[in-house]
Design an enzyme around this catalytic site. Structure first.
Site, PDB file in Angstrom:
ATOM      1  N   SER A  40       0.846  -1.193   0.000  1.00 50.54           N
ATOM      2  CA  SER A  40       0.000   0.000   0.000  1.00 50.54           C
ATOM      3  C   SER A  40       0.881   1.242   0.000  1.00 50.54           C
ATOM      4  O   SER A  40       1.642   1.473   0.942  1.00 50.54           O
ATOM      5  CB  SER A  40      -0.885   0.029   1.241  1.00 50.54           C
ATOM      6  OG  SER A  40      -1.385   1.343   1.434  1.00 50.54           O
TER       7      SER A  40
ATOM      8  N   HIS B  66      -1.127  -1.251  -4.252  1.00 47.99           N
ATOM      9  CA  HIS B  66      -2.418  -0.960  -3.637  1.00 47.99           C
ATOM     10  C   HIS B  66      -2.496   0.553  -3.421  1.00 47.99           C
ATOM     11  O   HIS B  66      -1.656   1.133  -2.722  1.00 47.99           O
ATOM     12  CB  HIS B  66      -2.515  -1.728  -2.319  1.00 47.99           C
ATOM     13  CG  HIS B  66      -3.815  -1.567  -1.609  1.00 47.99           C
ATOM     14  ND1 HIS B  66      -4.931  -2.316  -1.900  1.00 47.99           N
ATOM     15  CD2 HIS B  66      -4.189  -0.742  -0.583  1.00 47.99           C
ATOM     16  CE1 HIS B  66      -5.923  -1.974  -1.100  1.00 47.99           C
ATOM     17  NE2 HIS B  66      -5.500  -1.016  -0.283  1.00 47.99           N
TER      18      HIS B  66
ATOM     19  N   ASP C 214      -4.566   3.629  -2.120  1.00 40.49           N
ATOM     20  CA  ASP C 214      -5.662   3.975  -1.209  1.00 40.49           C
ATOM     21  C   ASP C 214      -6.216   5.357  -1.518  1.00 40.49           C
ATOM     22  O   ASP C 214      -5.523   6.365  -1.369  1.00 40.49           O
ATOM     23  CB  ASP C 214      -5.157   3.930   0.241  1.00 40.49           C
ATOM     24  CG  ASP C 214      -4.981   2.507   0.736  1.00 40.49           C
ATOM     25  OD1 ASP C 214      -5.950   1.728   0.645  1.00 40.49           O
ATOM     26  OD2 ASP C 214      -3.871   2.177   1.200  1.00 40.49           O
TER      27      ASP C 214
ATOM     28  N   MET D  30      -8.947   8.067  -0.453  1.00 39.47           N
ATOM     29  CA  MET D  30      -9.812   8.452   0.674  1.00 39.47           C
ATOM     30  C   MET D  30     -10.341   9.861   0.445  1.00 39.47           C
ATOM     31  O   MET D  30      -9.582  10.746   0.032  1.00 39.47           O
ATOM     32  CB  MET D  30      -9.010   8.437   1.981  1.00 39.47           C
ATOM     33  CG  MET D  30      -8.315   7.118   2.275  1.00 39.47           C
ATOM     34  SD  MET D  30      -7.565   7.192   3.913  1.00 39.47           S
ATOM     35  CE  MET D  30      -6.552   5.711   3.870  1.00 39.47           C
TER      36      MET D  30
ATOM     37  N   HIS E 148      -8.148   1.094  -4.082  1.00 43.86           N
ATOM     38  CA  HIS E 148      -9.065   0.840  -2.973  1.00 43.86           C
ATOM     39  C   HIS E 148      -9.814   2.136  -2.701  1.00 43.86           C
ATOM     40  O   HIS E 148      -9.266   3.069  -2.111  1.00 43.86           O
ATOM     41  CB  HIS E 148      -8.245   0.371  -1.759  1.00 43.86           C
ATOM     42  CG  HIS E 148      -9.057   0.145  -0.529  1.00 43.86           C
ATOM     43  ND1 HIS E 148      -8.489   0.018   0.720  1.00 43.86           N
ATOM     44  CD2 HIS E 148     -10.399  -0.011  -0.350  1.00 43.86           C
ATOM     45  CE1 HIS E 148      -9.442  -0.195   1.612  1.00 43.86           C
ATOM     46  NE2 HIS E 148     -10.619  -0.201   0.990  1.00 43.86           N
TER      47      HIS E 148
ATOM     48  N   MET F 200     -11.988   4.263  -0.909  1.00 42.44           N
ATOM     49  CA  MET F 200     -12.649   4.534   0.375  1.00 42.44           C
ATOM     50  C   MET F 200     -13.359   5.871   0.246  1.00 42.44           C
ATOM     51  O   MET F 200     -12.965   6.886   0.836  1.00 42.44           O
ATOM     52  CB  MET F 200     -11.604   4.539   1.509  1.00 42.44           C
ATOM     53  CG  MET F 200     -11.110   3.135   1.843  1.00 42.44           C
ATOM     54  SD  MET F 200      -9.614   3.149   2.841  1.00 42.44           S
ATOM     55  CE  MET F 200      -8.398   3.339   1.542  1.00 42.44           C
TER      56      MET F 200
ATOM     57  N   MET G 243     -11.549  -6.106   5.052  1.00 48.65           N
ATOM     58  CA  MET G 243     -10.729  -5.163   5.825  1.00 48.65           C
ATOM     59  C   MET G 243     -10.374  -5.767   7.179  1.00 48.65           C
ATOM     60  O   MET G 243     -11.239  -6.305   7.877  1.00 48.65           O
ATOM     61  CB  MET G 243     -11.481  -3.838   6.055  1.00 48.65           C
ATOM     62  CG  MET G 243     -11.627  -2.957   4.814  1.00 48.65           C
ATOM     63  SD  MET G 243     -10.066  -2.521   3.997  1.00 48.65           S
ATOM     64  CE  MET G 243      -9.202  -1.638   5.307  1.00 48.65           C
TER      65      MET G 243
ATOM     66  N   PHE H  91      -6.532   4.697   7.989  1.00 47.73           N
ATOM     67  CA  PHE H  91      -5.149   4.987   8.352  1.00 47.73           C
ATOM     68  C   PHE H  91      -4.269   3.747   8.229  1.00 47.73           C
ATOM     69  O   PHE H  91      -4.741   2.630   8.471  1.00 47.73           O
ATOM     70  CB  PHE H  91      -5.081   5.507   9.794  1.00 47.73           C
ATOM     71  CG  PHE H  91      -5.889   6.761   9.994  1.00 47.73           C
ATOM     72  CD1 PHE H  91      -5.343   8.008   9.728  1.00 47.73           C
ATOM     73  CD2 PHE H  91      -7.222   6.683  10.409  1.00 47.73           C
ATOM     74  CE1 PHE H  91      -6.098   9.170   9.877  1.00 47.73           C
ATOM     75  CE2 PHE H  91      -7.998   7.838  10.555  1.00 47.73           C
ATOM     76  CZ  PHE H  91      -7.439   9.088  10.286  1.00 47.73           C
TER      77      PHE H  91
ATOM     78  N   ASP I 137      -6.434  -6.423   4.132  1.00 45.17           N
ATOM     79  CA  ASP I 137      -5.820  -5.094   4.149  1.00 45.17           C
ATOM     80  C   ASP I 137      -5.901  -4.516   5.554  1.00 45.17           C
ATOM     81  O   ASP I 137      -6.992  -4.311   6.080  1.00 45.17           O
ATOM     82  CB  ASP I 137      -6.574  -4.202   3.142  1.00 45.17           C
ATOM     83  CG  ASP I 137      -6.032  -2.785   3.073  1.00 45.17           C
ATOM     84  OD1 ASP I 137      -4.951  -2.519   3.620  1.00 45.17           O
ATOM     85  OD2 ASP I 137      -6.712  -1.942   2.438  1.00 45.17           O
TER      86      ASP I 137
ATOM     87  N   GLY J 285      -2.746  -3.966   8.881  1.00 44.49           N
ATOM     88  CA  GLY J 285      -1.982  -4.639   9.929  1.00 44.49           C
ATOM     89  C   GLY J 285      -1.279  -5.910   9.498  1.00 44.49           C
ATOM     90  O   GLY J 285      -0.878  -6.701  10.342  1.00 44.49           O
TER      91      GLY J 285
HETATM   92  C1  DX5 Z   1      -6.239   1.575   5.517  1.00 42.35           C
HETATM   93  C2  DX5 Z   1      -5.766   1.275   4.135  1.00 42.35           C
HETATM   94  C3  DX5 Z   1      -4.637   0.334   4.071  1.00 42.35           C
HETATM   95  C4  DX5 Z   1      -3.386   0.790   4.773  1.00 42.35           C
HETATM   96  C5  DX5 Z   1      -2.739  -0.403   5.357  1.00 42.35           C
HETATM   97  O1  DX5 Z   1      -7.449   2.253   5.437  1.00 42.35           O
HETATM   98  O2  DX5 Z   1      -6.827   0.726   3.366  1.00 42.35           O
HETATM   99  O3  DX5 Z   1      -4.364  -0.036   2.735  1.00 42.35           O
HETATM  100  O4  DX5 Z   1      -2.469   1.449   3.950  1.00 42.35           O
HETATM  101  O5  DX5 Z   1      -1.639  -0.012   6.097  1.00 42.35           O
HETATM  102  P1  DX5 Z   1      -0.870  -1.010   7.068  1.00 42.35           P
HETATM  103  O6  DX5 Z   1      -0.380  -2.152   6.251  1.00 42.35           O
HETATM  104  O7  DX5 Z   1       0.212  -0.157   7.614  1.00 42.35           O
HETATM  105  O8  DX5 Z   1      -1.879  -1.452   8.107  1.00 42.35           O
HETATM  106 ZN    ZN Z   2      -6.356  -0.159   1.424  1.00 41.63          ZN
END
Ligand code: DX5
Ligand code: ZN
Length: 246
Positions: free
Chosen positions: A9, A34, A36, A38, A75, A77, A168, A174, A202, A204
């Site tokens: 990501s 990936h 993101d 937002m 992705h 969001m 998720m 974040f 996706d 952690g």
């Molecule tokens: C969170 C994102 C993830 C994020 C994951 O809303 O969708 O893609 O970047 O980050 P890590 O791998 O650090 O949890």
């Molecule tokens: Zn993501």
């Protein structure tokens, strides 16, 4: 199940040199990137939109085939996911993954901002994404039960079938949050019913949590901080891949 796909990501990349961060990451051995997106509305954070995707696209070679190396896995969001499908296709998105929770409030794709509020079903939205030549993904937040997807995944109409489901494993918004192991039964249930489905996790994911996700049956692995925070990102990418493949 389908092959391991490692999708770092870029949320955890240095946005001041995003093009180079993307090409370096592909050279470090990942499969997809990936991306993101937002909007500060569907989630309490903002990143960037199609103009930035347009600018980073030339830094990464376009995949030779569907699901290939260099796939831009966007992705979304965002509220009103239907509204941005065409812009992201033009920007170079290969897989447009919208949130189930946001799909029902889509506006008409061609309407100017905020003028119309036509509702779209997830199935119609998937059909629309496919009609623009992209793969379609559907994402669910931690509080959304996986059963909501059976009707969508059991659809005999191929054009309306998602190519990927994203489960998720943190609340979206974040990077750097803790992996929610309690989401794994969703992955297990999906894998039991759909042996060939691409299932993405996706949030952690790291060398510490990858085994839980892989054992449940996830094959598309997103990792932000684990890859971009590493001294040797190539090593992390190869370890994540190994964990899914063995
Ligand atoms: C969170 C994102 C993830 C994020 C994951 O809303 O969708 O893609 O970047 O980050 P890590 O791998 O650090 O949890
Ligand atoms: Zn993501």
């Amino acid at each position: 199940s389908p092959p391991a796909i490692i999708a770092p990501s870029i949320l955890s990349a240095d946005f001041a040199k995003l093009g180079k961060e993307c090409s370096d990451t592909v050279n470090n051995g990942c499969d997809w990137l990936h991306v993101d997106i937002m909007d500060g509305h569907f989630v309490p954070n903002m990143t960037f939109g199609a103009p930035v995707v347009t600018k980073i696209r030339p830094h990464v070679e376009r995949p030779a085939a569907a699901y290939g190396k260099g796939t831009f896995d966007c992705h979304m969001m965002i509220a009103e996911p239907k509204r941005w499908v065409k812009d992201f296709q033009k920007a170079g998105c290969d897989l447009y993954c919208f949130h189930y929770e946001a799909a029902l409030t889509s506006t008409a794709a061609d309407s100017p901002a905020g003028t119309s509020s036509e509702t779209t079903s997830p199935k119609e939205l998937i059909r629309f994404i496919h009609a623009q030549g992209m793969l379609a993904g559907i994402a669910i937040k931690p509080k959304t039960p996986v059963d909501m997807l059976w009707d969508i995944l059991d659809n005999p109409e191929k054009q309306e079938l998602p190519d990927m489901v994203l489960v998720m494993t943190v609340e979206p918004g974040f990077g750097g949050q803790s992996f929610m192991a309690e989401q794994m039964p969703k992955v297990t249930a999906l894998r039991e019913r759909y042996p060939d489905l691409h299932i993405e996790v996706d949030g952690g994911l790291s060398e510490k949590t990858i085994d839980q996700a892989a054992d449940a049956g996830a094959n598309v692995i997103v990792a932000g901080s684990a890859v971009f925070g590493a001294k040797d990102p190539a090593e992390v990418i190869s370890r994540l891949r190994e964990a899914v493949e063995t």
